[in-house]
Write a protein that holds these residues in place. Sequence first.
Motif, PDB file in Angstrom:
ATOM      1  N   GLY A  16      26.021  22.584   0.144  1.00 32.23           N
ATOM      2  CA  GLY A  16      25.614  21.326  -0.537  1.00 32.23           C
ATOM      3  C   GLY A  16      26.009  20.134   0.390  1.00 32.23           C
ATOM      4  O   GLY A  16      25.718  18.994  -0.004  1.00 32.23           O
ATOM      5  N   VAL A  17      26.804  20.116   1.295  1.00 33.21           N
ATOM      6  CA  VAL A  17      27.265  19.003   2.164  1.00 33.21           C
ATOM      7  C   VAL A  17      26.622  19.041   3.175  1.00 33.21           C
ATOM      8  O   VAL A  17      26.471  20.033   4.168  1.00 33.21           O
ATOM      9  CB  VAL A  17      28.885  19.048   2.383  1.00 33.21           C
ATOM     10  N   ALA A  18      25.952  17.759   3.773  1.00 29.38           N
ATOM     11  CA  ALA A  18      25.101  17.690   5.125  1.00 29.38           C
ATOM     12  C   ALA A  18      26.133  16.974   6.202  1.00 29.38           C
ATOM     13  O   ALA A  18      27.005  16.300   5.672  1.00 29.38           O
ATOM     14  CB  ALA A  18      23.979  16.562   4.581  1.00 29.38           C
ATOM     15  N   TYR A  19      26.216  17.784   7.214  1.00 31.01           N
ATOM     16  CA  TYR A  19      26.875  17.541   8.139  1.00 31.01           C
ATOM     17  C   TYR A  19      26.212  16.606   9.479  1.00 31.01           C
ATOM     18  O   TYR A  19      26.782  16.665  10.598  1.00 31.01           O
ATOM     19  CB  TYR A  19      27.855  18.769   9.028  1.00 31.01           C
ATOM     20  N   ASP A  20      25.229  16.072   9.176  1.00 32.39           N
ATOM     21  CA  ASP A  20      24.385  15.518  10.220  1.00 32.39           C
ATOM     22  C   ASP A  20      24.903  14.436  10.926  1.00 32.39           C
ATOM     23  O   ASP A  20      24.721  14.149  11.898  1.00 32.39           O
ATOM     24  CB  ASP A  20      23.041  15.003   9.655  1.00 32.39           C
ATOM     25  N   ASP A  21      25.785  13.748  10.107  1.00 35.74           N
ATOM     26  CA  ASP A  21      26.649  12.381  10.740  1.00 35.74           C
ATOM     27  C   ASP A  21      27.843  12.710  11.489  1.00 35.74           C
ATOM     28  O   ASP A  21      28.355  11.805  11.659  1.00 35.74           O
ATOM     29  CB  ASP A  21      26.600  11.287   9.672  1.00 35.74           C
ATOM     30  N   VAL A  22      28.348  13.798  11.344  1.00 38.08           N
ATOM     31  CA  VAL A  22      29.421  14.362  11.869  1.00 38.08           C
ATOM     32  C   VAL A  22      29.371  14.431  13.572  1.00 38.08           C
ATOM     33  O   VAL A  22      28.699  15.262  13.800  1.00 38.08           O
ATOM     34  CB  VAL A  22      30.137  15.592  11.150  1.00 38.08           C
ATOM     35  N   PRO A  23      30.246  13.666  14.030  1.00 36.93           N
ATOM     36  CA  PRO A  23      30.178  14.009  15.572  1.00 36.93           C
ATOM     37  C   PRO A  23      30.943  15.277  16.025  1.00 36.93           C
ATOM     38  O   PRO A  23      31.669  15.822  15.336  1.00 36.93           O
ATOM     39  CB  PRO A  23      31.309  12.682  16.130  1.00 36.93           C
TER      40      PRO A  23
END
Length: 120
Positions: free
Chosen positions: A14-21
């Motif tokens: 349920g956690v989005a990791y799209d903005d994690v470098p």
Amino acid sequence: MWLRPQDHLRPVDGVAYDDVPTELLPQPMAVERILGPRRPSGWILARLGGRRGRGQAVVHAADCTEVPPDAPRLTLDQAVSAAERPGARLCTLCGATAELEPALRLFTEGFDDRADGDRP
């Protein structure tokens, strides 16, 4: 046994990791890996005021948090000369004492009050 990050990190449902470098940081140079990050060079003389000609001063390492923003930067020779003046002291918070005291002792050790002709 060393664990690699991919061996023990799992995404949370349920956690989005799209903005994690995800790009790797550059490897530090060999000198930096061995010696650690370098400190800024130089020393800072912070004047504390006082009567004219008898002002108090503190010699700090360049990266000391107690350094005033407008204080002049000194070379090692200038810092040693400043530390030898009456009313000056070395900062104990930043390590100036530990780093400059050996240089100050260098000028006094090995000398005594006898003149050359008085030597045995």
